[in-house]
Write an enzyme that holds these catalytic residues in place. Structure first.
Site, PDB file in Angstrom:
ATOM      1  N   LYS A 187       4.940  78.080 113.498  1.00 19.04           N
ATOM      2  CA  LYS A 187       4.912  79.289 112.653  1.00 19.04           C
ATOM      3  C   LYS A 187       3.455  79.643 112.439  1.00 19.04           C
ATOM      4  O   LYS A 187       2.777  78.999 111.637  1.00 19.04           O
ATOM      5  CB  LYS A 187       5.591  78.950 111.325  1.00 19.04           C
TER       6      LYS A 187
ATOM      7  N   GLU B 188      -3.133  69.395 106.005  1.00 19.53           N
ATOM      8  CA  GLU B 188      -4.560  69.660 106.249  1.00 19.53           C
ATOM      9  C   GLU B 188      -4.899  70.865 105.394  1.00 19.53           C
ATOM     10  O   GLU B 188      -4.560  72.002 105.743  1.00 19.53           O
ATOM     11  CB  GLU B 188      -4.809  69.978 107.735  1.00 19.53           C
TER      12      GLU B 188
ATOM     13  N   GLU C  21     -13.166  76.375  96.381  1.00 20.12           N
ATOM     14  CA  GLU C  21     -13.360  76.879  97.747  1.00 20.12           C
ATOM     15  C   GLU C  21     -13.632  78.381  97.682  1.00 20.12           C
ATOM     16  O   GLU C  21     -12.803  79.149  97.193  1.00 20.12           O
ATOM     17  CB  GLU C  21     -12.084  76.606  98.568  1.00 20.12           C
TER      18      GLU C  21
HETATM   19  P1  NDP Z   1      -2.067  79.598 103.480  1.00 19.00           P
HETATM   20  O1  NDP Z   1      -1.812  78.357 102.721  1.00 19.00           O
HETATM   21  O2  NDP Z   1      -1.946  80.900 102.772  1.00 19.00           O
HETATM   22  O3  NDP Z   1      -1.054  79.705 104.730  1.00 19.00           O
HETATM   23  C1  NDP Z   1      -0.966  78.691 105.713  1.00 19.00           C
HETATM   24  C2  NDP Z   1       0.349  78.853 106.462  1.00 19.00           C
HETATM   25  O4  NDP Z   1       1.441  78.539 105.593  1.00 19.00           O
HETATM   26  C3  NDP Z   1       0.617  80.278 106.936  1.00 19.00           C
HETATM   27  O5  NDP Z   1       1.259  80.250 108.181  1.00 19.00           O
HETATM   28  C4  NDP Z   1       1.521  80.800 105.847  1.00 19.00           C
HETATM   29  O6  NDP Z   1       2.280  81.893 106.263  1.00 19.00           O
HETATM   30  C5  NDP Z   1       2.384  79.590 105.596  1.00 19.00           C
HETATM   31  N1  NDP Z   1       3.096  79.607 104.319  1.00 19.00           N
HETATM   32  C6  NDP Z   1       2.834  80.347 103.209  1.00 19.00           C
HETATM   33  N2  NDP Z   1       3.714  80.023 102.214  1.00 19.00           N
HETATM   34  C7  NDP Z   1       4.538  79.068 102.701  1.00 19.00           C
HETATM   35  C8  NDP Z   1       5.629  78.321 102.171  1.00 19.00           C
HETATM   36  N3  NDP Z   1       6.043  78.489 100.914  1.00 19.00           N
HETATM   37  N4  NDP Z   1       6.230  77.404 102.959  1.00 19.00           N
HETATM   38  C9  NDP Z   1       5.797  77.199 104.234  1.00 19.00           C
HETATM   39  N5  NDP Z   1       4.766  77.871 104.793  1.00 19.00           N
HETATM   40  C10 NDP Z   1       4.140  78.794 104.044  1.00 19.00           C
HETATM   41  O7  NDP Z   1      -3.495  79.410 104.146  1.00 19.00           O
HETATM   42  P2  NDP Z   1      -4.354  80.459 104.948  1.00 19.00           P
HETATM   43  O8  NDP Z   1      -3.592  80.931 106.146  1.00 19.00           O
HETATM   44  O9  NDP Z   1      -4.883  81.476 104.002  1.00 19.00           O
HETATM   45  O10 NDP Z   1      -5.556  79.535 105.494  1.00 19.00           O
HETATM   46  C11 NDP Z   1      -6.702  79.306 104.758  1.00 19.00           C
HETATM   47  C12 NDP Z   1      -6.661  77.949 104.108  1.00 19.00           C
HETATM   48  O11 NDP Z   1      -6.421  76.961 105.097  1.00 19.00           O
HETATM   49  C13 NDP Z   1      -7.975  77.561 103.452  1.00 19.00           C
HETATM   50  O12 NDP Z   1      -7.736  76.949 102.209  1.00 19.00           O
HETATM   51  C14 NDP Z   1      -8.569  76.555 104.432  1.00 19.00           C
HETATM   52  O13 NDP Z   1      -9.465  75.659 103.838  1.00 19.00           O
HETATM   53  C15 NDP Z   1      -7.348  75.889 104.951  1.00 19.00           C
HETATM   54  N6  NDP Z   1      -7.586  75.279 106.243  1.00 19.00           N
HETATM   55  C16 NDP Z   1      -7.578  73.913 106.339  1.00 19.00           C
HETATM   56  C17 NDP Z   1      -7.878  73.314 107.541  1.00 19.00           C
HETATM   57  C18 NDP Z   1      -7.866  71.826 107.675  1.00 19.00           C
HETATM   58  O14 NDP Z   1      -7.799  71.359 108.800  1.00 19.00           O
HETATM   59  N7  NDP Z   1      -7.920  71.045 106.614  1.00 19.00           N
HETATM   60  C19 NDP Z   1      -8.226  74.097 108.729  1.00 19.00           C
HETATM   61  C20 NDP Z   1      -8.182  75.499 108.522  1.00 19.00           C
HETATM   62  C21 NDP Z   1      -7.867  76.054 107.315  1.00 19.00           C
HETATM   63  P3  NDP Z   1       1.714  83.387 105.992  1.00 19.00           P
HETATM   64  O15 NDP Z   1       0.315  83.441 106.511  1.00 19.00           O
HETATM   65  O16 NDP Z   1       2.624  84.197 106.782  1.00 19.00           O
HETATM   66  O17 NDP Z   1       1.786  83.576 104.507  1.00 19.00           O
END
Ligand code: NDP
Length: 500
Positions: free
Chosen positions: A172, A245, A373
């Site tokens: 996803k 992560e 962050e």
């Molecule tokens: P989000 O947490 O908003 O979203 C991550 C994914 O989860 C998206 O595909 C999102 O879908 C999906 N999602 C949202 N709500 C749910 C739910 N209730 N259940 C299951 N899946 C859900 O993160 P971002 O996309 O904004 O990414 C940025 C964040 O990711 C930052 O905090 C960054 O630090 C972190 N990150 C961490 C990394 C690591 O390796 N530790 C690497 C890269 C980023 P949708 O987008 O469609 O809402």
């Protein structure tokens, strides 16, 4: 000609997720939003495809994954262009990201059998008549939920390792980067066309939640800490294991014997690449007093040269999520209101959808800019008197993802004392492309590991088998043992392990 949309939040139009550039609004593609039924069907089909994939064996899986790897390498400029058109990331940054992803696919494919394949184990005194066999078997179906900021390397960091371990995957992607996710799945289908071993489901967070509930054997989530908690809560309903992560607030420590120009170069790269939208981005720096002024000057000089815009060749592109701009603005404004100084950028640097490089000093430690962050091209530089102070402040964080140390005589010792999963010494962020090394955090940055041997084992379960080789000399596991046998067991154990 492609349609133009209002830049910002992705829209759903007639059941399709419409992806467009965050600054220009130019449409990149439309993808059907998965229903709950579609998500369950995908997981069921993946279970079947996974059995076929396991049946191919390590050698054939390796061959297929290496072909996927070459295909991505051959078409990397096409993918970099797509990443740029969809997320606004500068093409050069996209190329670096794709190069890291290619390394990971290659490493996972080449090392899966060595790390996970069957092996004999040593026997011990009371089990000398048995042989031990250990192997790591695939979990079955792994759900990979990815973020938008690194739409290639973050999902691939889970997908490649899960596939190499023999699992089928349902992916996803973020609603901000569906086209990039679709490209990865389509190219995989070119090398594994027989069964749906890697599938994609598109949509918003609801689809991610439905995927967590669809009967998968593990969820590999990369995203924010807040969503990570929701994913864990959803997975708890079915006792589905999770890998999280999540976000970070990574620090750099600059010692008094550091190469200041090199430290400044890495600080600017580490904090501003991808316009600062990196989980492992350097967001705060602790610099020893004797080199503080020279370091700040060098950072400002370098960061001041960066170009910002929607040209694919600019150093910094737009902020992909409009909502994040308000977070960045709040962090800068609050710090300035509490006595911080902007030695570069500042409040006027926030010009949606762009944020220009901003370097803040004299930021109080309880300000959001120093603790939460920010996820923008900003960096907070603190002056410290000792390395112990630098470490105490670095470790005074609920996050613990990565970090960086610049210095000579005690750099490795400092790196060991940082509470985080990874540290780069005399560079920044380099551990992410290092296939041999596990990647993951602690605290609010999550748990579990992708990449390296741990990354392969994360998507497998240990299977232990014992086999009798000879009759038992010391019969322990039977009611047929005699009082004399028990006396001999006591004697042998005392002889071998006693006398302390
Ligand atoms: P989000 O947490 O908003 O979203 C991550 C994914 O989860 C998206 O595909 C999102 O879908 C999906 N999602 C949202 N709500 C749910 C739910 N209730 N259940 C299951 N899946 C859900 O993160 P971002 O996309 O904004 O990414 C940025 C964040 O990711 C930052 O905090 C960054 O630090 C972190 N990150 C961490 C990394 C690591 O390796 N530790 C690497 C890269 C980023 P949708 O987008 O469609 O809402």
């Amino acid at each position: 000609m492609a349609a133009i949309h209002v830049p910002g939040q992705p829209v759903i139009d007639d059941g399709f997720l419409v992806s467009s550039h965050p600054a220009t609004g130019v449409e990149v593609g439309r993808f059907p939003v998965a229903s709950g039924d579609r998500t369950r069907t995908a997981t069921a089909a993946a279970r079947d495809a996974g059995r076929w994939w396991i049946g191919l064996g390590h050698a054939e899986r390796r061959r297929r994954l290496l072909r996927w790897c070459s295909l991505i390498a051959d078409r990397m400029t096409e993918l970099a262009d797509l990443v740029n058109r969809e997320g606004g990331k500068p093409v050069a940054d996209a190329v670096v990201e794709i190069a890291a992803a290619v390394e990971h696919i290659d490493w996972a494919a080449r090392n899966a059998k060595r790390v996970l394949g069957p092996r004999r184990t040593r026997t011990r005194l009371v089990t000398a008549e048995f042989s031990g066999h250990l192997e790591y078997q695939p979990l079955g179906v792994v759900a990979v939920i990815g973020p938008w900021n690194y739409p290639v390397v973050t999902p691939v960091g889970s997908i490649a390792y899960a596939l190499a371990a023999g699992n089928a995957v349902v992916f996803k992607p973020s609603e901000y980067t569906p086209a990039t996710g679709q490209w990865l799945v389509d190219t995989f289908a070119e090398v594994v066309g027989e069964r749906p071993v890697l599938q994609i489901v598109h949509g918003t967070g609801e689809v991610g939640a439905a995927l967590c509930r669809s009967g998968v054997d593990k969820v590999a989530f990369t995203g924010s800490t807040r969503t990570g908690r929701q994913v864990m809560a959803t997975c708890a309903e079915t006792l589905t294991p999770v890998l999280i992560e999540a976000g970070g607030k990574d620090a750099m420590i600059v010692d008094d014997d550091a190469d200041i120009e090199a430290a400044a170069e890495s600080c600017v790269w580490g904090s501003m690449t991808n316009a600062g939208q990196s989980c492992i981005g350097i967001e705060r720096v602790y610099v020893l007093d004797p080199v503080y002024d020279a370091f700040v000057t060098a950072v400002v000089e370098r960061a001041g040269r960066l170009t910002v815009g929607d040209d694919p060749g600019d150093h910094l592109g737009p902020i992909t999520m409009p909502g994040q701009i308000e977070v960045i603005r709040r962090h800068i404004d609050e710090a300035l209101a509490h006595g911080a100084r902007a030695v570069l950028g500042g409040a006027a640097a926030v010009r949606p959808p762009f944020v220009h490089p901003t370097v803040l000093v004299d930021v109080p430690h309880d300000c959001a800019a120093a603790r939460e962050e920010t996820f923008g091209p900003t960096v907070v530089i603190h002056r410290v008197s000792t390395i112990d102070e630098a470490l105490a402040r670095t470790n005074d964080s609920r996050y613990g993802l990565g970090g960086s140390v610049f210095g000579k005589r005690r750099a490795i010792a400092i790196a060991r004392r940082i509470h985080s999963g990874m540290v780069s010494v005399n560079s920044a962020l380099t551990f992410v492309g290092f296939s041999e090394l596990p990647f993951g955090g602690m605290g609010d940055s999550g748990f579990g590991r992708i990449h390296g041997e741990d990354g392969l084992r994360e998507f497998a379960r240990a299977k232990s088998i014992t086999q009798r080789r000879a009759p038992s000399v010391l019969p322990t596991m039977t009611f047929e043992r005699t009082a004399a046998d028990v006396a001999r067991i006591v004697k042998v154990i005392r002889l071998r392990y006693g006398r302390h």
